[in-house]
Scaffold this active site. Structure first.
Site, PDB file in Angstrom:
ATOM      1  N   HIS A 103      55.021  37.034  37.058  1.00 23.01           N
ATOM      2  CA  HIS A 103      54.621  38.334  37.604  1.00 23.01           C
ATOM      3  C   HIS A 103      55.758  38.886  38.449  1.00 23.01           C
ATOM      4  CE1 HIS A 103      52.070  41.534  39.212  1.00 23.01           C
ATOM      5  NE2 HIS A 103      52.657  41.298  40.366  1.00 23.01           N
ATOM      6  N   ASP A 105      38.745  43.508  40.540  1.00 25.91           N
ATOM      7  CA  ASP A 105      40.074  44.015  40.886  1.00 25.91           C
ATOM      8  C   ASP A 105      40.250  45.453  40.439  1.00 25.91           C
ATOM      9  OD1 ASP A 105      42.908  43.623  41.786  1.00 25.91           O
ATOM     10  OD2 ASP A 105      43.272  44.060  39.671  1.00 25.91           O
ATOM     11  N   ARG A 145      42.050  51.137  46.567  1.00 29.82           N
ATOM     12  CA  ARG A 145      43.186  50.863  47.458  1.00 29.82           C
ATOM     13  C   ARG A 145      44.156  52.033  47.454  1.00 29.82           C
ATOM     14  NH1 ARG A 145      45.729  45.742  45.212  1.00 29.82           N
ATOM     15  NH2 ARG A 145      47.436  46.369  46.578  1.00 29.82           N
ATOM     16  N   SER A 156      44.811  40.589  44.431  1.00 29.46           N
ATOM     17  CA  SER A 156      44.911  41.279  43.149  1.00 29.46           C
ATOM     18  C   SER A 156      45.785  40.510  42.167  1.00 29.46           C
ATOM     19  CB  SER A 156      45.476  42.686  43.368  1.00 29.46           C
ATOM     20  OG  SER A 156      45.642  43.364  42.137  1.00 29.46           O
ATOM     21  N   LYS A 167      44.118  37.642  38.979  1.00 31.83           N
ATOM     22  CA  LYS A 167      44.318  37.900  37.550  1.00 31.83           C
ATOM     23  C   LYS A 167      45.044  36.742  36.880  1.00 31.83           C
ATOM     24  CE  LYS A 167      45.882  42.029  38.620  1.00 31.83           C
ATOM     25  NZ  LYS A 167      46.393  43.406  38.649  1.00 31.83           N
TER      26      LYS A 167
END
Length: 602
Positions: free
Chosen positions: A145, A224, A231, A246, A250
């Protein structure tokens, strides 16, 4: 029945008039006063009797949501059960949006401690489907990520490279928002590429190819999606607790064996300084490891751009060229480092340098390109298109959409390239159609830019340095002036201004089971004396230094001429780690290491 003394049928509780509010209203009739007394009586009964066993749990939870908001607003610590109540209400939409927004703002203002963040992440992960994999894939399912950057095309190269090394990569990516690009938008510039795949289809693609790059499904972490949208609306995007929840929820729902995070800092990143990025990285690593994923992080600079291209189609072209062995050094640095860490964490290699080397060989040798081609075909791209894109000599724009207009910006004077402002470039391109302002808006895949110069290069006046691709929206004179400010030229070459992106690594504690022979114990002691082997127990009770015990191992690993220096030791050495076995991992904490020049040879 005497209204001043009533016994309830269900609870047997006696309610007397002394427990009610006494009122003196002489102007009301006796009947009206009795009606008011009955109303007050039942109000007390409803308050005092236990909740009905037939009441739905979420209906009962709704009664406590305002109290939870108030508790967090006032700086209180939410319990695991309270966080579960909140996330369940968010998931089922049995909560008002204003209440969700209030809780998000309370979290943003008061922050969360680690146990709260872990509970939040765990409940978000469990709010929907959690993927499961065949037993034979145990220890091989990995992902990466990035916190977002300019020209960040790493996923397009890394996923097939990892698959070529034997990993399974169910890469769930996102779309671009604001000035940062999105992996899914880039891939959708390839005709036929389908980022929407069901869980069953993901299983099938991983079985046959080894990697896929898809969007988040409807059933994966539904909480999420609700929180993420609010948000943005409530200006709580930059909350570390909410960012961590978040991202890790995931990845946790992917049931990964290992996860590596590319946390960026600099003027074109979410975090402008290293300290802020490091704080988030530590949090992500600790929460990820707490969920059972072996989690590490790379802190990388995001001042300029990654590679030479920014945009959707142009980044796909650069990714394909990289997979054909023609990639820029900074992009390959990130790919090999991130991939090497994942191979290390899954135990496929003994050290980082071996892992980085395997990833580089997969890219340069063409096996990663082959995986990318089969991945495209598995995700809907026609066989002839996939083959053409991956062939040695191809006209990319015979397949990908070409922008209607091209223009080149030229240098205004002689000099050395000292800086390239990635943020300004990305913001101009965003306005020309590369990105979107709101989620769900379309993007123009053909708009983009190519850098024709690199840091440290000497250029003459009037030489093209940027090629701009644009469509119907032409750049204004102000935007052209802004683009010219992207390039900074100096009269002298800055020899230290190399485009090295990786600054620091955060990895879980590496452990190794040492051999029990006297010779191996002697070798271990020698490594300790040189600063290559460090145990947190070595200055404590010697009974804890049994040869059969797992010991914390913070080592220096050589990669591309640089060394990794741990936060526990500043001693550097060229000694090799001979005789050490394959590492095992502890999921509790992380250590930090920085890239430093190798020590001088004696």
């Amino acid at each position: 029945m005497n209204v001043h003394s009533k016994q309830t049928e269900k609870t047997g509780e006696k309610v007397s008039s002394t427990s009610l509010k006494k009122v003196s209203l002489p102007h009301l009739t006796e009947r009206k006063q009795k009606e008011m007394l009955w109303t007050e009586t039942w109000r007390v009964i409803r308050r005092k009797r236990p909740k009905s066993p037939n009441l739905h749990p979420l209906q009962a939870a709704m009664l406590s949501i305002p109290e939870l908001i108030k508790k967090k607003r006032d700086g209180g610590k939410l319990t695991d059960e309270e966080i579960k109540t909140f996330i369940q209400a968010v998931t089922t939409r049995d909560i008002q949006e204003c209440q969700i927004g209030a809780m998000l703002m309370a979290i943003w203002q008061q922050n969360m401690v680690l146990t709260e963040i872990q509970a939040l992440t765990r409940e978000m992960m469990s709010s929907g489907e959690v993927m499961s994999w065949p037993e034979e894939w145990a220890g091989l399912v990995v992902d990466k990520h990035s916190t977002g950057g300019v020209g960040d095309k790493v996923s397009l190269v890394l996923a097939p490279a990892l698959a070529a090394c034997g990993c399974k990569v169910p890469m769930i990516s996102g779309r671009g928002l604001a000035h940062t690009g999105g992996t899914l938008d880039k891939l959708e510039s390839i005709p036929g590429f389908n980022i929407h795949q069901s869980t069953a289809q993901v299983h099938c693609i991983l079985s046959s190819v080894g990697c896929c790059i898809v969007g988040q499904t409807e059933t994966l972490v539904p909480a999420d999606r609700v929180l993420y949208a609010l948000r943005d609306a409530t200006s709580t995007v930059d909350s570390l607790a909410l960012i961590t929840g978040s991202i890790i929820s995931k990845k946790g729902a992917e049931s990964l064996a290992a996860l590596v995070l590319d946390v960026k800092f600099g003027r074109a990143a979410l975090f402008k300084d290293l300290a802020s990025a490091k704080e988030l990285a530590h949090l992500l690593v600790n929460v990820g490891n707490g969920l059972g994923m072996r989690t590490g992080a790379v802190l990388s600079s995001m001042d300029a751009i990654i590679g030479r291209s920014v945009g959707n189609s142009v980044e796909v072209i650069e990714s394909l060229e990289t997979l054909k062995g023609n990639g820029p050094a900074d992009l390959m640095e990130l790919v090999s480092t991130l991939g090497g860490i994942l191979l290390l964490m899954t135990g496929q290699v003994a050290d980082l340098s071996d892992g980085s080397k395997q990833i580089s060989q997969a890219v340069i040798g063409g096996t990663a390109l082959s995986k990318f081609q089969t991945m495209m075909e598995a995700q809907g791209v026609a066989n002839e298109i996939a083959q053409a894109l991956c062939s040695a000599h191809t006209d990319y724009y015979s397949i990908l959409r070409r922008a209607k207009h091209l223009t080149e910006l030229k240098t205004l004077r002689d000099g050395f390239v000292q800086d390239l402002d990635g943020l300004v470039l990305a913001e101009v391109l965003h306005k020309l159609g590369v990105g979107r302002v709101r989620a769900g808006e379309p993007v123009n895949h053909s708009v983009g830019a190519e850098l024709l110069v690199s840091l440290g290069r000497k250029v003459s006046k009037g030489v093209p340095w940027l090629r701009l691709h644009y469509d119907d929206v032409s750049p204004s004179s102000e935007q052209i002036e802004a683009l010219q400010r992207v390039l900074t030229l100096g009269s002298q070459q800055n020899t230290q201004n190399t485009h090295t992106l990786v600054t620091e690594l955060l990895l879980p504690h590496l452990k190794s089971r040492t051999a029990q022979s006297p010779a191996d114990r002697k070798e271990r002691e020698e490594l300790q004396s040189r600063g290559l082997f460090h145990s947190k127990h070595q200055d404590q009770d010697q009974d804890r230094l049994r040869p059969s015990e797992d010991l914390d191992l913070n080592l220096l690993a050589r990669a591309d001429g640089l060394y990794l220096r741990t936060s526990d030791s500043d001693n550097l050495s060229h000694q090799h780690r001979s005789g050490l076995r394959r590492p095992s991992w502890s999921s509790q904490t992380a250590f930090s290491c920085s890239l430093v020049p190798p020590p001088a040879q004696p």
